[in-house]
Structure formats: C-alpha cells, structure tokens
Motif scaffolding. Sequence first.
Motif, PDB file in Angstrom:
ATOM      1  N   LYS A  37       0.810  -1.224   0.000  1.00  0.00           N
ATOM      2  CA  LYS A  37       0.000   0.000   0.000  1.00  0.00           C
ATOM      3  C   LYS A  37       0.843   1.273   0.000  1.00  0.00           C
ATOM      4  O   LYS A  37       0.304   2.371   0.043  1.00  0.00           O
ATOM      5  CB  LYS A  37      -0.919   0.017   1.242  1.00  0.00           C
ATOM      6  N   ILE A  38       2.163   1.106   0.011  1.00  0.00           N
ATOM      7  CA  ILE A  38       3.017   2.297   0.066  1.00  0.00           C
ATOM      8  C   ILE A  38       3.539   2.589  -1.331  1.00  0.00           C
ATOM      9  O   ILE A  38       4.223   1.763  -1.930  1.00  0.00           O
ATOM     10  CB  ILE A  38       4.205   2.110   1.039  1.00  0.00           C
ATOM     11  N   SER A  39       3.177   3.749  -1.831  1.00  0.00           N
ATOM     12  CA  SER A  39       3.697   4.117  -3.146  1.00  0.00           C
ATOM     13  C   SER A  39       4.561   5.361  -2.979  1.00  0.00           C
ATOM     14  O   SER A  39       4.436   6.080  -1.972  1.00  0.00           O
ATOM     15  CB  SER A  39       2.563   4.361  -4.129  1.00  0.00           C
ATOM     16  N   ASN A  40       5.435   5.541  -3.948  1.00  0.00           N
ATOM     17  CA  ASN A  40       6.130   6.820  -3.979  1.00  0.00           C
ATOM     18  C   ASN A  40       7.086   7.024  -2.799  1.00  0.00           C
ATOM     19  O   ASN A  40       7.216   8.143  -2.310  1.00  0.00           O
ATOM     20  CB  ASN A  40       5.060   7.929  -3.948  1.00  0.00           C
ATOM     21  N   LEU A  41       7.710   5.950  -2.330  1.00  0.00           N
ATOM     22  CA  LEU A  41       8.666   6.112  -1.215  1.00  0.00           C
ATOM     23  C   LEU A  41       9.877   6.897  -1.705  1.00  0.00           C
ATOM     24  O   LEU A  41      10.501   6.532  -2.700  1.00  0.00           O
ATOM     25  CB  LEU A  41       9.120   4.744  -0.697  1.00  0.00           C
ATOM     26  N   LYS A  42      10.152   7.965  -1.000  1.00  0.00           N
ATOM     27  CA  LYS A  42      11.330   8.778  -1.355  1.00  0.00           C
ATOM     28  C   LYS A  42      12.234   8.908  -0.141  1.00  0.00           C
ATOM     29  O   LYS A  42      11.774   9.191   0.961  1.00  0.00           O
ATOM     30  CB  LYS A  42      10.893  10.177  -1.817  1.00  0.00           C
ATOM     31  N   LYS A  43      13.528   8.710  -0.391  1.00  0.00           N
ATOM     32  CA  LYS A  43      14.515   8.843   0.671  1.00  0.00           C
ATOM     33  C   LYS A  43      15.109  10.246   0.611  1.00  0.00           C
ATOM     34  O   LYS A  43      15.698  10.628  -0.394  1.00  0.00           O
ATOM     35  CB  LYS A  43      15.614   7.796   0.450  1.00  0.00           C
TER      36      LYS A  43
END
Length: 149
Positions: free
Chosen positions: A23-29
């Motif tokens: 369900k997690i989209s667009n993870l940015k570090k």
Amino acid sequence: MSVISLASGSSCWRGLEYYKNNKISNLKKINKYEFTSTVVGTNNYDVYLDVSHPRRSTCTCPLANGKRILCKHIVATYFKAFPEEAVNFEKEQERLQEEYEDYQEKLYNKTQNYIKKLSKKELIDELSYILDYVPDWVYNDFIRRNDIE
Ligand SMILES: [Zn+2]
C-alpha cells in the motif's frame, strides 16, 4: 526510541498488513533518516517519516494529523524503508507468542498438579469459592450439566 516501540500494537500490526499488501507508493529517501511516501487506501495519505526522531513523523490521516501519533501509515512506510525491520518485528512477535504459550502450558500443568493433591474438603471449598465468582452462564451451565435443578 524506535518507531516500533513508540507506535501502538495495533498500528504495528495494521502497518505490517499495509506493507505486505504493497500500500506504500512513492517512497522517497530524503537522507539516511528521513523518508516520504503516499499510503494508498480508500483515501491516500502523505507520510513524512523521521526515524531519528520518530515523534516528528507526520501523516495526513485523521488519526495522526496534527498529533504526535505514530499511525499505521507511518509504520507501513517505516517497514517499506527498512524491510528487515518488518522481518524482525514478525519474528519477535512469534517469539513472544511462543513464550506466552509455553508459560500458559506450564501454568496449566502446575495447576493440574496442584488440583490433584487437594483433599475432598479442599476441592469442595475451592469449587464453592469459584462458583461464587463465575459469570451466570458458567454457573447455569454447571447446574444444567450436573442435573442439579
Ligand atoms: Zn496515518
């Protein structure tokens, strides 16, 4: 304090579910400690995660918005950013469950051994005492099963 130890048990479990169901989209570090993501569901929520200061993490969901609450969306983002922590969390929960079951089993055996050593008078006293405190349905069941009425 870690994200997991600051979040409630239900946030951890629901967060794990969200993570496993992708369900997690667009993870940015942003850097080693800071991440952003969008958690997708009926509504989408924007998460900011700060693992070095977990309480500074934010989420736009109704539960966490404007509060210092680590909701399931923040936990899900944490697991997505650190998948090994999801594995650790599950292993730890399994270990705790086994520990609890072992404890319950030992306690059951101890209780059985104790009961077997009681005299008839002690058994009568104990059973009478217990019947005074059990809920009505247990008491009624006792009466029915033993044809007392
Ligand atoms: Zn949230």
